[in-house]
Design an enzyme around this catalytic site. Structure first.
Site, short mmCIF file in Angstrom:
data_model
loop_
_atom_site.label_atom_id
_atom_site.label_comp_id
_atom_site.label_asym_id
_atom_site.label_seq_id
_atom_site.Cartn_x
_atom_site.Cartn_y
_atom_site.Cartn_z
N ASP A 1 4.20 -0.44 -53.73
CA ASP A 1 4.16 -1.41 -54.82
C ASP A 1 4.28 -2.84 -54.28
O ASP A 1 5.07 -3.11 -53.36
CB ASP A 1 5.32 -1.12 -55.77
CG ASP A 1 5.30 -1.97 -57.02
OD1 ASP A 1 4.35 -1.86 -57.80
OD2 ASP A 1 6.26 -2.75 -57.21
N GLU B 1 5.03 9.61 -37.20
CA GLU B 1 5.98 10.55 -36.61
C GLU B 1 5.73 11.98 -37.09
O GLU B 1 6.25 12.93 -36.52
CB GLU B 1 7.42 10.15 -36.96
CG GLU B 1 7.88 8.83 -36.34
CD GLU B 1 9.25 8.41 -36.87
OE1 GLU B 1 9.86 9.19 -37.66
OE2 GLU B 1 9.71 7.31 -36.52
#
Length: 573
Positions: A225, A273
């Protein structure tokens, strides 16, 4: 054990994801159809009038049958609801009114079992004023580490009685609010949404931990956002800012600054990751040439393209926007995103039924009476535009209820409006509640199947006719069209090629497609070919044109005898 400062749920441990999709395609997001769920208005399982996580889980089979690839959940975190959940009090928990983390895990498992991926909304520009960090900031002294997480400044004037600058909130009024000890804090949105200071390493580390918290549970991606608002130039003297007239050089003090990309490069390292890497898409209200920066593979990977959402139903505009965004996506290495509606704008079935140039804020203030809405035309255009988008390379984002052809709800009584814009503008702008009304599932009942009691926002009395129950058995319904279009898209959509059909056989000679030589691609037609000769032809005009040769795969509306009617899209093979 990782101890995370500043979150109500302050301790998290690495964990095996609660759920994973059955396939591990790292590029799933490149051409996905993503369905946006506004949780509080989707389905109410516990009967309190407010949508919840269990309600969403109960509708997972419906969403899987619809044919979408992923679900994007607007904020479901604890929130005082000063801004529909985009004022977050705890980023690592579920609002108790909506359920628990166990409920979320159950939803995630159900989604993955139905081959649906899940994207959650992250709101990094600001927290709620009810966040533990902000409570600590108010209790601490000016200049303290607690205040350094936010943007606190001394005021102007002889005794600091004036705001530090003339910056204006997006919801109206000053972007500064004064606290009891005399300092002021910045909020680009409501006063209940204090802005974070992203130069603070603690802020950066905490949000990276939030990304890991949800990714560890099995979440597949994130919608970011106000991605363009995190980096700010707070040096004095303060310079003027205008979000709606962004410069092209990244020099605005508050929005789309060059420094923001360092933040998202750090996020990408966290997302990478995981195997497969977690996806992300930026809500970045920035000029088109700069918006592409957020979509680089070294950053979030995708950025929302709102160009068509802001465009009229017009041949030349659609063609220009599509060409420009496909070129930018190729340049960035991302894929295009296509959007017509979301939780912040008047629904496109309504926009397309209003005269071009209508001020929708003014129209809402008349309760939708002036100018007169042509509902049939709006829906006809909406169906045609959606089919065009679904034929394009890239991903398409759908907003809940558009598969039912829902119109805006403009006549919500003023004493029931919830959008902070209504308050902050002195009751001159109704805001976004009209597109956030709970969607109808059944033809009757106290909330048309949304729940067992009246919902938190009142629904139009005619909503039953647009319910899933009503449209399920109607072969010509918008719901049936969406299901058919999504099924055909899944069958036909491969690769990112597109060849424009300009007139007759005037196509790219190097393309490995056979688009045909009889498409009447005049001033009111947008036509293109995809792989294996799959073609999409949209007649934006009001007069019919000749229907090209070929097998009709699907049409957005009834076809005439050998003609493609106005405001209609057809797919051909």
């Amino acid at each position: 054990m990782r101890v995370v400062v500043g979150s109500v749920a302050s301790v998290s441990t690495p964990r095996t994801p609660a759920s994973t999709p059955r396939t591990a395609d790292a590029d799933w997001w490149r051409d996905a159809v993503v369905y946006q769920v506004y949780p509080r208005s989707f389905a109410d399982a516990d009967g309190d009038g407010l949508g919840d996580v269990a309600g969403i889980t109960s509708r997972v089979p419906y969403l899987a049958a619809l044919g979408v690839d992923a679900l994007w959940l607007s904020p479901f975190f604890p929130s005082p609801l000063a801004d529909g959940g985009y004022d977050v009090a705890d980023y690592r928990a579920v609002d108790p009114r909506l359920g628990t983390l166990d409920d979320f895990d159950a939803f995630l498992r159900a989604a993955h079992e139905h081959d649906l991926r899940v994207i959650v909304d992250i709101v990094p520009n600001h927290t709620s004023s009810a966040h533990a960090w902000f409570a600590a900031a108010l209790a601490a002294a000016p200049g303290s580490p607690e205040r350094a997480r936010y943007v606190f400044r001394d005021g102007a004037g002889a005794s600091g009685e004036l705001p530090p600058s003339d910056w204006v909130s997006n919801f109206g009024g000053s972007a500064w609010t004064r606290v009891q000890d005399g300092q002021w804090y910045l909020h680009l949105f409501a006063p209940e949404q204090p802005d974070l200071d992203w130069t603070n390493p603690e802020v950066r580390a905490d949000f990276e931990e939030t990304l890991r918290f949800w990714a560890d549970r099995g979440v597949d991606g994130f919608r970011v956002d106000v991605a363009h608002g995190l980096a700010k130039d707070l040096s004095t003297p303060y310079r003027a800012s205008d979000e709606h007239a962004l410069p092209l050089d990244g020099s605005d003090p508050l929005y789309d600054r060059d420094e923001v990309h360092e933040i998202f490069a750090g996020w990408r390292r966290v997302l990478d990751e995981y195997d497969p890497p977690r996806a992300a898409v930026a809500e970045a209200w920035a000029p088109a040439p700069r918006r592409v920066l957020y979509a680089r593979p070294t950053e979030l990977g995708q950025a929302f393209n709102f160009d068509l959402l802001e465009s009229p139903f017009d041949t030349r505009v659609f063609r220009t926007v599509i060409e420009r965004n496909l070129a930018m996506s190729e340049e960035s290495g991302a894929s295009s995103t296509w959007v017509l509606s979301n939780h912040d704008v008047v629904r496109h079935a309504t926009r397309y039924g209003l005269p071009d140039g209508t001020d929708t804020d003014a129209w809402l203030m008349t309760d939708g009476t002036s100018p007169v809405l042509d509902r049939a035309r709006g829906l006809r255009r909406a169906r045609a535009a959606t089919m065009l988008l679904l034929a394009l390379p890239g991903s398409t984002y759908l907003y809940q209820g558009e598969e039912l052809g829902l119109q805006e709800a403009p006549a919500i009584p003023r004493d029931e409006l919830q959008d902070p814009k209504w308050i902050r503008t002195g009751h001159t702008v109704k805001g976004r509640d009209g597109c956030r009304v709970p969607i109808p599932w059944t033809t009757s009942g106290p909330s048309f199947g949304f729940g067992e009691v009246a919902p938190h926002l009142p629904q139009p009395t005619d909503f039953g006719a647009f319910s899933v129950e009503a449209e399920d058995g109607d072969p010509g319904s918008t719901l049936r069209l969406y299901r058919a279009a999504l099924a055909e898209r899944a069958r036909l959509q491969r690769g990112e090629d597109l060849v424009w059909i300009d007139s007759g056989a005037d196509v790219d000679a190097g393309a490995d497609v056979d688009p045909g030589a009889d498409v009447d691609a005049g001033a009111d037609v947008v036509a293109f070919a995809r792989h294996d000769g799959w073609r999409s032809v949209t007649n934006f005009g009001t007069e019919p044109v000749a229907l090209p040769a070929g097998t009709v795969v699907l049409a957005s509306g009834p076809l005439g005898d050998g003609v493609l009617p106005g405001e209609t899209t057809v797919w051909l093979s």
